[in-house]
Scaffold this active site. Structure first.
Site, PDB file in Angstrom:
ATOM      1  N   HIS A  61      27.922  43.151  55.898  1.00  0.00           N
ATOM      2  CA  HIS A  61      29.249  43.754  55.725  1.00  0.00           C
ATOM      3  C   HIS A  61      29.178  44.873  54.691  1.00  0.00           C
ATOM      4  O   HIS A  61      28.430  44.782  53.726  1.00  0.00           O
ATOM      5  CB  HIS A  61      30.298  42.709  55.325  1.00  0.00           C
ATOM      6  N   GLY A 102      23.392  39.690  45.200  1.00  0.00           N
ATOM      7  CA  GLY A 102      24.744  39.147  45.063  1.00  0.00           C
ATOM      8  C   GLY A 102      25.436  38.853  46.374  1.00  0.00           C
ATOM      9  O   GLY A 102      26.648  38.649  46.412  1.00  0.00           O
TER      10      GLY A 102
HETATM   11  P1  AMP Z   1      29.311  39.404  49.431  1.00  0.00           P
HETATM   12  O1  AMP Z   1      29.095  38.970  48.018  1.00  0.00           O
HETATM   13  O2  AMP Z   1      29.036  40.866  49.616  1.00  0.00           O
HETATM   14  O3  AMP Z   1      28.590  38.533  50.425  1.00  0.00           O
HETATM   15  O4  AMP Z   1      30.864  39.288  49.660  1.00  0.00           O
HETATM   16  C1  AMP Z   1      31.492  38.396  50.516  1.00  0.00           C
HETATM   17  C2  AMP Z   1      32.933  38.738  50.463  1.00  0.00           C
HETATM   18  O5  AMP Z   1      33.596  38.063  51.510  1.00  0.00           O
HETATM   19  C3  AMP Z   1      33.637  38.337  49.161  1.00  0.00           C
HETATM   20  O6  AMP Z   1      34.189  39.506  48.559  1.00  0.00           O
HETATM   21  C4  AMP Z   1      34.730  37.372  49.626  1.00  0.00           C
HETATM   22  O7  AMP Z   1      35.941  37.526  48.915  1.00  0.00           O
HETATM   23  C5  AMP Z   1      34.889  37.762  51.088  1.00  0.00           C
HETATM   24  N1  AMP Z   1      35.376  36.705  51.963  1.00  0.00           N
HETATM   25  C6  AMP Z   1      34.897  35.444  52.078  1.00  0.00           C
HETATM   26  N2  AMP Z   1      35.588  34.757  53.012  1.00  0.00           N
HETATM   27  C7  AMP Z   1      36.523  35.620  53.497  1.00  0.00           C
HETATM   28  C8  AMP Z   1      37.536  35.502  54.487  1.00  0.00           C
HETATM   29  N3  AMP Z   1      37.742  34.376  55.185  1.00  0.00           N
HETATM   30  N4  AMP Z   1      38.319  36.586  54.733  1.00  0.00           N
HETATM   31  C9  AMP Z   1      38.136  37.728  54.053  1.00  0.00           C
HETATM   32  N5  AMP Z   1      37.182  37.904  53.111  1.00  0.00           N
HETATM   33  C10 AMP Z   1      36.391  36.858  52.834  1.00  0.00           C
END
Ligand code: AMP
Ligand code: ZN
Length: 112
Positions: A100, A93
């Site tokens: 992160h 996912g």
């Molecule tokens: P993942 O599915 O673990 O790769 O999650 C990526 C996360 O990054 C998601 O929860 C998004 O809401 C978050 N995200 C994407 N772009 C940004 C942004 N510019 N600032 C803060 N969070 C972000």
């Protein structure tokens, strides 16, 4: 830095974020689409695409990121506990391919 990576751009200050914590190696900022009342993520400033792309030389950095989670969670008001999630790869996912650690809580946790 990976030039097409949004989290590298956030780490470089080129894209704004709601910062939670920063030092020379690590940045934490609030998720733009929170899944809980408090939801932030902790990232290495170095571009590591995913947990599956981390190497032995990253051991200390990954340890520091995990050790920061309870401290920052408490500072953000999560005194009763929190959840940590690391999505890895498309099958896990992962949407942003810069490693992160999600830290979130403050609501009723869904059973896993
Ligand atoms: P993942 O599915 O673990 O790769 O999650 C990526 C996360 O990054 C998601 O929860 C998004 O809401 C978050 N995200 C994407 N772009 C940004 C942004 N510019 N600032 C803060 N969070 C972000
Ligand atoms: Zn990156």
């Amino acid at each position: 830095m990976s030039s097409d990576c949004i989290f590298c751009k956030i780490a470089a200050g080129e894209i704004p974020c709601r910062k939670v914590y920063e030092d020379s190696d690590v940045l934490a900022f609030h998720d733009i689409h929170p899944v809980a009342p408090v939801h932030f993520m902790i990232i290495p400033k170095e571009h590591i695409a995913s947990l599956a792309d981390a190497h032995a030389r990253h051991e200390m950095l990954l340890g520091r990121i995990l050790m920061l989670a309870p401290t920052l969670a408490k500072e953000q008001g999560l005194t009763d506990g929190f959840r940590t999630v690391i999505n890895t790869g498309r099958g896990g996912g992962q949407e942003v391919f810069h490693l992160h650690v999600h830290v979130f809580g403050g609501g009723k946790p869904r059973p896993m």
